[in-house]
Design a protein around this motif. Structure first.
Motif, PDB file in Angstrom:
ATOM      1  N   TRP A 149      -1.976  -6.548 -12.035  1.00 57.76           N
ATOM      2  CA  TRP A 149      -3.373  -6.117 -12.052  1.00 57.76           C
ATOM      3  C   TRP A 149      -4.140  -6.531 -10.804  1.00 57.76           C
ATOM      4  O   TRP A 149      -5.281  -6.132 -10.609  1.00 57.76           O
ATOM      5  CB  TRP A 149      -4.090  -6.554 -13.334  1.00 57.76           C
ATOM      6  N   ILE A 150      -3.535  -7.361  -9.959  1.00 58.92           N
ATOM      7  CA  ILE A 150      -4.138  -7.585  -8.634  1.00 58.92           C
ATOM      8  C   ILE A 150      -3.428  -6.715  -7.606  1.00 58.92           C
ATOM      9  O   ILE A 150      -4.048  -6.089  -6.760  1.00 58.92           O
ATOM     10  CB  ILE A 150      -4.028  -9.073  -8.222  1.00 58.92           C
ATOM     11  N   LEU A 151      -2.103  -6.680  -7.726  1.00 55.70           N
ATOM     12  CA  LEU A 151      -1.285  -6.001  -6.718  1.00 55.70           C
ATOM     13  C   LEU A 151      -1.580  -4.508  -6.637  1.00 55.70           C
ATOM     14  O   LEU A 151      -1.831  -3.961  -5.558  1.00 55.70           O
ATOM     15  CB  LEU A 151       0.190  -6.224  -7.071  1.00 55.70           C
ATOM     16  N   ILE A 159     -15.910  -1.698  -7.313  1.00 56.49           N
ATOM     17  CA  ILE A 159     -15.943  -1.029  -8.617  1.00 56.49           C
ATOM     18  C   ILE A 159     -14.600  -0.372  -8.917  1.00 56.49           C
ATOM     19  O   ILE A 159     -14.010  -0.569  -9.986  1.00 56.49           O
ATOM     20  CB  ILE A 159     -17.077   0.021  -8.661  1.00 56.49           C
ATOM     21  N   ALA A 160     -14.075   0.386  -7.936  1.00 59.61           N
ATOM     22  CA  ALA A 160     -12.826   1.112  -8.188  1.00 59.61           C
ATOM     23  C   ALA A 160     -11.676   0.144  -8.446  1.00 59.61           C
ATOM     24  O   ALA A 160     -10.899   0.329  -9.393  1.00 59.61           O
ATOM     25  CB  ALA A 160     -12.497   2.009  -6.998  1.00 59.61           C
ATOM     26  N   ALA A 161     -11.559  -0.905  -7.633  1.00 56.64           N
ATOM     27  CA  ALA A 161     -10.465  -1.857  -7.831  1.00 56.64           C
ATOM     28  C   ALA A 161     -10.622  -2.565  -9.171  1.00 56.64           C
ATOM     29  O   ALA A 161      -9.634  -2.798  -9.877  1.00 56.64           O
ATOM     30  CB  ALA A 161     -10.441  -2.875  -6.687  1.00 56.64           C
ATOM     31  N   GLY A 162     -11.863  -2.895  -9.524  1.00 59.47           N
ATOM     32  CA  GLY A 162     -12.092  -3.560 -10.803  1.00 59.47           C
ATOM     33  C   GLY A 162     -11.676  -2.686 -11.972  1.00 59.47           C
ATOM     34  O   GLY A 162     -10.984  -3.138 -12.888  1.00 59.47           O
ATOM     35  N   VAL A 163     -12.077  -1.407 -11.931  1.00 55.39           N
ATOM     36  CA  VAL A 163     -11.730  -0.508 -13.041  1.00 55.39           C
ATOM     37  C   VAL A 163     -10.220  -0.334 -13.140  1.00 55.39           C
ATOM     38  O   VAL A 163      -9.639  -0.409 -14.221  1.00 55.39           O
ATOM     39  CB  VAL A 163     -12.433   0.856 -12.872  1.00 55.39           C
ATOM     40  N   LEU A 164      -9.572  -0.142 -11.988  1.00 53.56           N
ATOM     41  CA  LEU A 164      -8.108   0.018 -12.000  1.00 53.56           C
ATOM     42  C   LEU A 164      -7.445  -1.223 -12.578  1.00 53.56           C
ATOM     43  O   LEU A 164      -6.523  -1.134 -13.391  1.00 53.56           O
ATOM     44  CB  LEU A 164      -7.589   0.231 -10.579  1.00 53.56           C
ATOM     45  N   SER A 165      -7.914  -2.381 -12.148  1.00 50.09           N
ATOM     46  CA  SER A 165      -7.345  -3.626 -12.635  1.00 50.09           C
ATOM     47  C   SER A 165      -7.509  -3.726 -14.142  1.00 50.09           C
ATOM     48  O   SER A 165      -6.594  -4.129 -14.859  1.00 50.09           O
ATOM     49  CB  SER A 165      -8.039  -4.788 -11.931  1.00 50.09           C
ATOM     50  N   TYR A 166      -8.684  -3.296 -14.644  1.00 52.75           N
ATOM     51  CA  TYR A 166      -8.937  -3.332 -16.088  1.00 52.75           C
ATOM     52  C   TYR A 166      -7.985  -2.388 -16.825  1.00 52.75           C
ATOM     53  O   TYR A 166      -7.518  -2.685 -17.927  1.00 52.75           O
ATOM     54  CB  TYR A 166     -10.390  -2.965 -16.375  1.00 52.75           C
ATOM     55  N   ALA A 210     -13.000  -8.058 -12.940  1.00 55.40           N
ATOM     56  CA  ALA A 210     -14.177  -8.100 -12.069  1.00 55.40           C
ATOM     57  C   ALA A 210     -13.900  -8.943 -10.839  1.00 55.40           C
ATOM     58  O   ALA A 210     -14.225  -8.560  -9.705  1.00 55.40           O
ATOM     59  CB  ALA A 210     -15.367  -8.661 -12.852  1.00 55.40           C
ATOM     60  N   LEU A 211     -13.263 -10.104 -11.072  1.00 53.14           N
ATOM     61  CA  LEU A 211     -12.931 -10.986  -9.940  1.00 53.14           C
ATOM     62  C   LEU A 211     -11.978 -10.286  -8.974  1.00 53.14           C
ATOM     63  O   LEU A 211     -12.143 -10.366  -7.751  1.00 53.14           O
ATOM     64  CB  LEU A 211     -12.291 -12.278 -10.453  1.00 53.14           C
ATOM     65  N   THR A 212     -10.973  -9.590  -9.532  1.00 57.98           N
ATOM     66  CA  THR A 212     -10.032  -8.862  -8.687  1.00 57.98           C
ATOM     67  C   THR A 212     -10.755  -7.852  -7.817  1.00 57.98           C
ATOM     68  O   THR A 212     -10.524  -7.750  -6.612  1.00 57.98           O
ATOM     69  CB  THR A 212      -9.005  -8.112  -9.559  1.00 57.98           C
ATOM     70  N   GLY A 213     -11.687  -7.099  -8.458  1.00 58.73           N
ATOM     71  CA  GLY A 213     -12.426  -6.075  -7.726  1.00 58.73           C
ATOM     72  C   GLY A 213     -13.190  -6.664  -6.557  1.00 58.73           C
ATOM     73  O   GLY A 213     -13.032  -6.229  -5.408  1.00 58.73           O
ATOM     74  N   VAL A 214     -13.970  -7.700  -6.833  1.00 60.56           N
ATOM     75  CA  VAL A 214     -14.791  -8.295  -5.780  1.00 60.56           C
ATOM     76  C   VAL A 214     -13.898  -8.931  -4.712  1.00 60.56           C
ATOM     77  O   VAL A 214     -14.095  -8.731  -3.504  1.00 60.56           O
ATOM     78  CB  VAL A 214     -15.753  -9.341  -6.389  1.00 60.56           C
ATOM     79  N   GLY A 215     -12.885  -9.672  -5.185  1.00 62.71           N
ATOM     80  CA  GLY A 215     -12.001 -10.359  -4.239  1.00 62.71           C
ATOM     81  C   GLY A 215     -11.296  -9.376  -3.318  1.00 62.71           C
ATOM     82  O   GLY A 215     -11.272  -9.560  -2.093  1.00 62.71           O
TER      83      GLY A 215
END
Lengths: 501, 145
Positions: free
Chosen positions: A391-393, B98-105, B115-120
């Motif tokens: 989910w990060i990658l 936003i896009a990375a956060g949604v994908l991660s979710y 949310a952290l993944t998206g911002v980071g």
């Protein structure tokens, strides 16, 4: 000796500090890309191409960086195969068969080091083979006219379709999708638009990089969403890493044989590394016989596919450099890189731009040594990187793809196309339709049509001209056999299933 | 069975449409013996033939995802399309986060981590691309600062 003079030229290019740094960076990046499940050599190299392009590297430097990534990814693929039983890329599938059982038996470190050495031997022998064979083939390639090139492109599609897919019709359909997409844009001969539907964005055709990144990287993201990112936890603990000298000594003949088999498989247009590792493993298995214990975690079962895989990766560069016909998905991506850098692969590359070819070969040798040095002591670092959660990658991969494609043209239209190709790639892979022929079609479609049209201009429209030379006839026969033979060989060539817990 | 048949039918229609539009390609007075029409028509014909084979001899169905996963995939596609449109007018940082956060979710339903993944990812990649690799990206929409 021509070869040594050429090599000296190559090393003088490749040993400049900056290029050397690029090679080391590429090796490191490549190993990570290969090791991460879901990122293989093809999509790893694909998402890096646009970025390399915008970095403003010159042709040799870009080529050094990307081939280092390519070789590195071939090395890295084994790490997740052995520790997680998940092949990082398709050719690494065979390594899971003995690697994972060996790791489960508590010898994960031995398996990693042994496979690293086998990769080194395979890649080294293949690079030497490339040095000897490529200039010879380049000389033969001068005899190729448009009719021969047309037959050669056909051969690539037929063998690739025949080998890579379980269904000939699906492979042919995939090639046609690619060729059909390649026709979009302004026709080279008449200068009139074709298949654009009056759409201005389509006038200069569809950039193959957009298609490659979409089909490989974005489609992978969809697959991970479907599986909800499962299967990215560490399966086997890695204890102390020692060098298993005894295993290495005992498997030396295996490595050399497997390298030979892999190299030949790699040279065949359209076959590539998957076939190389498969054939190498099967050959060794039949040599060892039922007493060899293949599939239970024996050293030779790890050495054979790894040597074969890396050797095929080198062998696949031979047709790519001399004829401009890639032998695998990843070399198709490398061909895309060459085209982006405005280098035309083919026989003239060896005489016109020797510094590119020999610089590339020298940097392959350097990359190989760097990879061995990097992979044996630093294997623990790469293993730690494996635990990056999906989910990060995957969001990261997506964003890098977007920025890369966006930096090519700065238009949202290419990004939309890329998403479209991602969705297409997902559906195609779901239906077991191979995506590599699509890429090959987009890359080679224009050349293939040009070859046909030039041949027809030469013969004034006489179609028999296509079969007028012995080389052309041989290629046509090989193409037909390559397409049809796998239908009958399918029962022999079935891939062994991955071991399950 | 059904999936291959449906796909074969769709690709058959596409192939026929492709051939039909290939007949409409303008030819110039500087024509070579083959011309710009023949190769696309050939490709379309082979595609149509392969589609027919798919319809007549389909493979077994793959395992398609079920309801909720389709929703996830659809959300991912919509988010990516929105991201493609917003990258230019809205700058890099906000749409990427936003896009990375949604994908991660979508990959793993943990709101905080996503949310952290998206911002980071957004900040990290911006620093990497803008300063280490020197791409010309805009952090924020023009005129904000």
């Amino acid at each position: 000796m021509d070869i040594f003079a050429n090599l000296a030229l190559g090393f003088s290019v490749a040993l400049s500090p900056y290029t050397l740094m690029l090679a080391v960076a590429g090796c490191f990046l490549g190993t990570i890309i290969g090791a991460l499940p879901g990122l293989g050599p093809s999509n790893g190299v694909a998402i890096l191409i646009p970025i390399t392009f915008t970095l403003g590297l010159d042709a040799t430097q870009a080529l050094v960086l990307m081939t280092a990534v390519y070789y590195g990814a071939m090395y890295g693929g084994r790490i997740s195969s052995i520790l997680l039983n998940i092949p990082g890329d398709e050719p690494a599938l065979m390594t899971t068969l003995d690697g994972y059982p060996m790791a489960k038996a508590g010898r994960a470190g031995d398996a990693l080091v042994l496979s690293g050495v086998a990769s080194f031997v395979g890649a080294l022998l293949a690079t030497i083979g490339l040095m000897l064979l490529a200039p010879m083939l380049a000389r033969v390639a001068y005899l190729f006219g448009p009719a021969e090139y047309f037959a050669l492109y056909l051969l690539a599609f037929c063998t690739l379709g025949g080998m890579a897919s379980n269904n000939q019709a699906k492979a042919a359909l995939a090639s046609c999708i690619g060729l059909g997409i390649a026709m979009i844009g302004v026709d080279n001969n008449s200068g009139l638009p074709r298949m654009t539907g009056g759409h201005l964005h389509l006038m200069d055709g569809i950039d193959f990089l957009v298609a490659i990144v979409g089909l490989f990287a974005i489609a992978e993201v969809f697959f991970f969403i479907e599986s909800h990112g499962k299967g990215s936890s560490i399966g086997v603990k890695l204890e102390k890493v020692r060098i298993p000298w005894r295993d290495i000594r005992e498997t030396t003949p295996t490595m050399i044989r497997a390298s030979g088999v892999g190299f030949v498989a790699g040279i065949l247009p359209g076959a590539g590394a998957s076939l190389g590792s498969f054939l190498a493993y099967m050959t060794e298995k039949s040599i060892a016989g039922p007493k060899g214990g293949f599939g239970t975690g024996v050293a030779r079962g790890i050495a054979a596919p790894e040597a074969g895989n890396n050797s095929a990766a080198g062998g696949a560069l031979v047709p790519m450099l001399t004829l401009g016909v890639p032998g695998s998905g990843t070399t198709a991506v490398l061909l895309a890189l060459l085209m982006t850098l405005n280098i035309t692969p083919g026989p003239t590359l060896f005489t016109d731009r020797p510094e590119v070819v020999w610089g590339l070969i020298a940097s392959l040798l350097i990359a190989n040594v760097v990879l061995l040095l990097m992979n044996v002591p630093m294997v623990k670092i790469f293993v730690r990187i494996l635990s990056v959660p999906a989910w990060i990658l995957l969001p990261g991969v997506t964003m890098v793809s977007f920025v890369g494609i966006y930096s090519l043209s700065g238009s949202y239209f290419d990004l939309l196309l890329m998403i479209g190709f991602g969705a297409l790639g997902y559906v195609l892979r779901k239906l077991d339709i191979p995506t590599v022929p699509v890429i090959l079609g987009i890359l080679l479609g224009g050349n293939m049509e040009n070859a046909l049209r030039r041949a027809m201009v030469l013969s004034d429209g006489d179609a028999t001209f296509l079969f007028s030379s012995p080389i052309a006839i041989g290629l046509w026969i090989a193409a037909v056999v390559g397409f049809i033979a796998p239908m009958f060989l399918r029962s022999v060539l079935t891939k062994p299933q991955a071991v399950t817990d | 069975m059904a999936s291959d048949r449906i796909f074969g039918l769709v690709s058959l229609f596409v192939a026929l449409a492709y051939i039909a539009s290939a007949t409409q390609i303008q030819t110039s007075f500087l024509a070579d013996p083959v011309g710009p029409k023949a190769f696309p028509m050939l490709v379309g014909a082979v595609a149509a033939l392969s589609s027919l084979v798919l319809i007549l001899r389909p493979d077994p169905d793959p395992s398609w995802p079920i309801g909720r996963t389709w929703v996830s995939l659809l959300i991912a596609v919509v988010v990516l399309i929105a991201y493609a449109y917003s990258l230019k007018p809205l700058g890099f940082l906000v749409p990427t986060a936003i896009a990375a956060g949604v994908l991660s979710y979508q990959l793993s339903p943990q709101p905080r981590a996503a949310a952290l993944t998206g911002v980071g990812l957004s900040v990290g990649l911006f620093v990497l691309f803008r300063f280490a690799l020197g791409l010309s990206l805009f952090a924020f929409p023009k005129g904000w600062f």
